[in-house]
Design a protein around this motif. Structure first.
Motif: not given
Lengths: 372, 321
Positions: B77-106
């Motif tokens: 994944x380090x070789x992918x373009x940003x767009x390719x990574x966003x489309x195929x890996x981020x959230x579809x492949x690897x998602x994240x529960x961020x630190x301080x989740x209490x404050x990450x909601x809008x």
């Protein structure tokens, strides 16, 4: 059957502090419509009738989840919040009493010299503030980022007129920093908080609490913001300082495992009331109240076997709002013991259980144990 | 064994600051199989969050991935373009529960809107379809579906955390990274959230990477553990081995600093000193200034990683023959 013994704080020679029937209510603002409809004012019942005593030289823990009123209780002892009712009696340390010109004016409530803190006007209370200090929870938020450590620590000295010249104050500050092992003190003194690590900042917080030589310290979750790996170091320091200066601690915490290590006695609070009180080790290792049981069960342990089991904590729902406190036992809507004892339902829903002694020195507020 | 889901090799993530290069993640390697959970432990500032951000390529500037490979489902994944990574890996492949989740909601959008957004952006759903999916997800994490219309301030801390977990699960990714998912939660709620994560692991076979400074939280979930210190992994292995037979002095010290609920009360120990400055890390083993067993050699040479037990690796001179 023997007489049930309802908890009453003891006021004797060894007692540093007595809190009796303390209530702290925060009024809610009424909306325009509510004013027009003459609705009664609502209150957040943060602390709702809490009584305990703290012995001289003891570590007394106040434990419970967030919103249970443990911090408000601590603040009420320091008169940082206005109390709605109840009394706090305090035995000042000798040094303070001798140098205090107002001492004769204070209302004594015991032959040992306990003072009624609630009865004192704010002006007369100021000299006593030297004797009761607080360690705050957040070492990042509690130090002014625009002031040097020297300025932060010497402010208390200026306010209380300790040390007349700057160099005298520098000496006192340096001593305080050495005490909390921030050495070389001359180097730390002129640093800003952002230049220190979390553990070092909390040491500054401790130094600030100690610089006026108090005898009672209210420590509000002093290590909860720090990494587990350095918590023990800060606690060890607090215990050493306690020995050296003969301090008494009120230790506010949500971490029962920690409380077991450092406190002598513990009071478990739920929605503004004490539900269980007693020797810290006995309460935590063998809890009686269904709430204490659930709290102890929920604590994670460094045991990899636990990843194979899913055990829900034995408690239902969520903490109700302290504005509409449930009737009867305030824990009844979440109590699983109640499901197993339907015969108690009437009682639990209607009548508030008193804090009674069920073993020498062990007190529980639960109808399960009152009937026996 | 089959192909690992994620294979990280010699990953380096550096921050190029004016004061120098901060080697936040320095030569880190590990692998994770499908349905397996990895616990990543270490003190604050050891680079564990940066490692997580590297995996979803969200390292904040001036940081960037300076070397190494991240192989996810067989692709680097380090070789992918940003767009390719966003489309195929981020959230579809690897998602994240961020630190301080209490404050990450809008705070100005309902949680339904915020979860539906994931579907609208990644899958091109309409808002109505997205909200339907959001309801199913909320049910999955134990919130009543009608809560889609609630704003974050109307939810308790535990419910907000559940909503954030629902968001991370939206596209059923094979890997979820949870960065300190229970800080600022009460113990009872924390136990419920950890149980939820165990369930997801068992029922959905989601791989979880749990990051925490608290080894007792990690023990509740992780099959495998990596202990990080000063940007490096110092001990890595199955959790049964690491907890019951810790080898690295740092791991031992971490475990001894945890207050226990039962048993005898021994004096708690702690790790003296402060974590290393990652701009100028100490030479040799980075732990040597704080290590009770430090030898001459530790001050000069970096210890190699050795296998002390089956799949149990340690980087410490104590175990090198």
């Amino acid at each position: 059957m023997s007489e049930v013994q309802v908890y009453k704080p003891v006021l004797d020679k060894q007692t540093k502090l007595v809190v009796n029937g303390l209530k702290v209510y925060f009024p809610l603002r009424k909306s325009f419509v509510e004013v027009l409809m003459r609705k009664p004012r609502l209150y957040v019942r943060a602390v709702d009738g809490v009584s305990f005593d703290v012995k001289d030289g003891e570590v007394f823990a106040l434990a419970g989840e967030s919103g249970c009123g443990k911090t408000t209780t601590g603040k009420a002892v320091l008169k940082l919040v206005e109390t709605t009712s109840g009394s706090t009696y305090y035995l000042p340390s000798r040094g303070i009493m001798e140098s205090n010109p107002y001492y004769a004016l204070y209302k004594k409530v015991s032959e040992y010299g306990h003072i009624d803190l609630q009865g004192i006007p704010d002006k007369l209370f100021k000299p006593l503030r030297r004797d009761i200090q607080m360690i705050w929870q957040d070492p990042y938020g509690s130090l002014n980022p625009r002031r040097t450590i020297f300025e932060i620590l010497s402010e208390a000295l200026e306010i209380h007129g300790v040390g007349s010249t700057k160099s005298e104050r520098e000496d006192i500050v340096a001593k305080a920093l050495e005490e909390v092992k921030l050495t070389p003190a001359s180097e730390f003194m002129y640093r800003y908080p952002h230049m220190l690590s979390g553990g070092q900042r909390q040491r500054v917080g401790i130094a600030r609490a100690l610089i006026l030589k108090p005898s009672l310290i209210v420590a509000d979750e002093p290590v909860s913001m720090l990494d587990v790996s350095i918590r023990a170091e800060i606690l060890q320091l607090m215990m050493e300082l306690k020995k050296i200066h003969g301090l008494t601690y009120i230790f506010i915490t949500h971490d029962l495992a920690l409380a077991r290590y450092i406190s002598n006695r513990i009071a478990i609070m739920y929605l503004g009331k004490i539900v269980e009180l007693g020797d810290a080790r006995r309460v935590i290792e063998n809890p009686y109240h269904p709430y204490t049981k659930a709290l102890v069960e929920a604590i994670p342990e460094p045991n990899p076997e636990r990843r194979h089991v899913i055990k829900e904590p034995s408690i239902k729902g969520e903490v109700p709002s302290p504005i509409n406190v449930p009737t009867g036992c305030r824990f009844h809507p979440r109590c699983v013991a109640l499901d197993q004892h339907p015969e108690l339902e009437e009682l639990c829903k209607k009548k508030e259980p008193p804090l009674i002694e069920i073993e020498p020195g062990r007190y529980v507020a639960c109808w399960l144990y009152t009937k026996k | 064994m089959s192909e690992p889901l994620l294979e990280v090799k010699n990953l380096k993530t550096y921050f190029y600051t004016l004061r120098g290069i901060v080697r936040a993640v320095d030569d880190v390697s590990f692998e994770l199989y499908r349905g397996e959970s990895l616990g990543l432990a270490g003190e604050s500032g050891c680079g564990k969050s940066t490692l997580a951000f590297s995996l979803i390529r969200l390292v904040p500037p001036p940081g960037k991935i300076s070397g190494g490979t991240i192989i996810f489902e067989g692709r680097d994944v380090t070789k992918m373009s940003e767009e390719e990574f966003r489309r195929e890996v981020r959230w579809r492949g690897i998602s994240m529960i961020f630190q301080g989740a209490m404050n990450v909601l809008n705070p100005v959008y309902t949680i339904g809107d915020q979860i539906a957004e994931v579907f609208m952006i990644h899958k091109g759903y309409s808002k109505r379809e997205g909200l339907e999916e959001a309801k199913k997800l909320l049910q999955l994490v134990g919130i009543e579906p009608r809560r889609v219309k609630s704003y974050p301030f109307e939810l308790s801390g535990g419910m907000k955390q559940r909503a954030v977990i629902a968001m991370a699960l939206a596209l059923s990714p094979p890997l979820v990274i949870a960065d300190e998912p229970t800080t600022a939660l009460d113990v009872v709620v924390q136990a419920q959230i950890l149980n939820l994560m165990k369930r997801l692991k068992n029922e959905l076979r989601t791989s979880i990477m749990l990051i925490s400074h608290d080894l007792s939280i990690i023990a509740e979930v992780a099959d495998k553990i990596a202990i990080m210190y000063g940007g490096k992994i110092v001990e890595y292995g199955p959790s049964d081995l690491v907890y019951n037979n810790p080898r690295h002095p740092y791991t031992r010290a971490l475990l001894n600093s945890i207050p226990r609920l039962r048993g005898e009360i021994r004096d708690l120990t702690w790790i003296p000193g402060t974590p290393p400055d990652l701009i100028n890390p100490p030479p040799g083993c980075r732990f040597h200034p704080r290590c009770p067993h430090a030898m001459e050699r530790c001050k000069k040479e970096e210890p190699p990683v050795v296998e002390v037990d089956r799949n149990h690796y340690v980087a410490c001179w104590l175990y090198t023959k």
